[in-house]
Design a protein around this motif. Structure first.
Motif, short mmCIF file in Angstrom:
data_model
loop_
_atom_site.label_atom_id
_atom_site.label_comp_id
_atom_site.label_asym_id
_atom_site.label_seq_id
_atom_site.Cartn_x
_atom_site.Cartn_y
_atom_site.Cartn_z
N PHE A 191 0.85 -1.20 0.00
CA PHE A 191 0.00 0.00 0.00
C PHE A 191 0.88 1.24 0.00
N LYS A 192 1.95 1.22 0.79
CA LYS A 192 2.86 2.35 0.84
C LYS A 192 3.48 2.60 -0.54
N GLN A 193 3.87 1.53 -1.23
CA GLN A 193 4.44 1.67 -2.57
C GLN A 193 3.43 2.29 -3.54
N VAL A 194 2.18 1.86 -3.43
CA VAL A 194 1.14 2.39 -4.32
C VAL A 194 0.92 3.88 -4.05
N VAL A 195 0.86 4.24 -2.78
CA VAL A 195 0.67 5.64 -2.40
C VAL A 195 1.81 6.50 -2.95
N LEU A 200 0.43 10.28 -3.58
CA LEU A 200 -0.65 10.57 -2.63
C LEU A 200 -0.15 10.65 -1.19
N ASN A 201 1.15 10.85 -1.01
CA ASN A 201 1.73 10.86 0.34
C ASN A 201 1.09 11.90 1.24
N SER A 202 0.62 13.02 0.68
CA SER A 202 0.03 14.08 1.50
C SER A 202 -1.21 13.60 2.23
N LEU A 234 0.17 -4.42 -12.66
CA LEU A 234 -1.13 -3.95 -12.21
C LEU A 234 -1.42 -2.57 -12.77
N VAL A 235 -0.42 -1.70 -12.72
CA VAL A 235 -0.59 -0.35 -13.25
C VAL A 235 -0.86 -0.40 -14.75
N ALA A 242 -7.37 4.71 -12.72
CA ALA A 242 -8.24 3.74 -12.04
C ALA A 242 -7.62 3.29 -10.72
N LEU A 243 -6.28 3.13 -10.70
CA LEU A 243 -5.62 2.71 -9.47
C LEU A 243 -5.76 3.78 -8.40
N GLU A 244 -5.67 5.05 -8.81
CA GLU A 244 -5.86 6.13 -7.83
C GLU A 244 -7.29 6.12 -7.29
#
Length: 326
Positions: A191-195, A200-202, A234-235, A242-244
């Motif tokens: 999840f951290k990698q995706v963020v 989307l870290n903010s 996946l991306v 869509a992933l976001e």
């Protein structure tokens, strides 16, 4: 006689007369000035706040409570002597000097606005901005107002050029950050990698966030289900947009914790799609239902530890939002 000379004499005489009428003690009135007592005096007058008053003085915070005589006021949530003594005893502190970040702890009890009891009782009142640069979350459980999910009783309130609330607990700025929590939990690394991938870290450092984070196994199950061998695949398959949307389907702009949820309660995530997640409580289990006709579900590992910005709960599936058909 020269008329110009007469005019000069007249002006000089008028100036002398006006100077004689000037009030040396005249002060321009301050707009909105109040004659109410300064908050520092209100605190000093309360025998139960002697320790708090001494600590404010020793840490140089009293100027915050004497510098405002206008209606630009503050509120103070002041722990009583008994509250401070109990806090120190529970934590094994021999003196206040042992309290880490004492000045910041004290500043966390000073609000940036004059908050009254009636404000706290409003159901849409959600946070208190403090001088510690960190908000106090106001949440509710069973009709009871809580600070940071902590039961805090306001014993009474005293008025001055602001409000002093005498409380029976010491409030602590939250030290636990969502980013640190992810770093310390390897089961949430995907999840951290995706963020990070989506920038989307903010969302991890913005107030009033509740994250329902799928664990690594949940992402592994998703990759298997869609035939992707890696996060990069996946991306490629679903696309970044869509992933976001999927990630934002797991982020709720509200405080969601066990004390303020109910069965069949609908959540409003940042990306809602056509079907918003719904809480289902069965005995001791907490589930989220989602998807077409709420036909899918994921189990929630509830975590009522409050972070600097909100709550984080772990789920065992990646929830896929139902997207509108163009």
């Amino acid at each position: 006689m020269n008329h110009t000379f007469n005019n000069i004499l007249f002006l000089l005489a008028a100036g002398i007369l006006m100077a004689g009428c000037i009030d040396a003690n005249y002060e321009e009135p301050v707009a909105g000035r109040t004659e109410d007592q300064l908050l520092s005096n209100v605190i000093a007058a309360q025998s139960e706040l002697s320790i708090f008053n001494e600590l404010l003085d020793s840490e140089g915070l009293l100027p915050l409570l004497v510098s405002r005589q206008t209606q630009d006021q503050r509120a103070v949530f002041a722990p009583t002597d008994a509250a401070i003594e109990a806090f120190m005893s529970e934590n094994g502190f021999e003196s206040a000097d042992n309290i880490e970040g004492l000045e910041n702890v004290l500043a966390y009890h000073i609000a940036e606005a004059n908050i009254k009891q009636s404000d706290l009782n409003r159901t849409n009142y959600n946070f208190i901005q403090t001088n510690a640069d960190q908000n106090i979350f106001v949440n509710r459980s069973g009709g009871e107002v809580r600070f940071n999910n902590q039961t805090v009783n306001i014993l009474r309130s005293e008025s001055g050029n602001g409000t002093v609330h005498l409380i029976d607990e010491v409030l602590l700025p939250r030290s636990n950050a969502m980013t640190a929590y992810l770093d310390e939990n390897p089961e949430l690394s995907v999840f951290k990698q995706v963020v990070e991938l989506l920038g989307l870290n903010s969302q991890l450092s913005t107030n009033f966030r509740t994250l329902f984070i799928p664990n690594n196994q949940a992402f592994a199950d998703l990759l298997t289900a869609i035939g992707a061998g890696s996060l990069d695949e996946l991306v490629e398959i679903v696309g970044e947009e869509a992933l976001e949307e999927i990630v934002r389907y797991h982020i709720v702009n509200d405080l969601v914790y066990s004390g303020n949820v109910s069965n069949n309660q609908t959540l409003t995530p940042q990306f809602a799609g056509e079907v918003m997640p719904r809480i289902s409580i069965d005995s001791e289990n907490v589930m989220l239902t989602y998807g077409e006709d709420h036909g899918s579900s994921t189990q929630v590992t509830v975590n009522d530890d409050i972070f600097q910005t909100g709550f984080v709960h772990i789920i065992d599936k990646v929830m896929l939002p139902v997207r509108e058909i163009d």
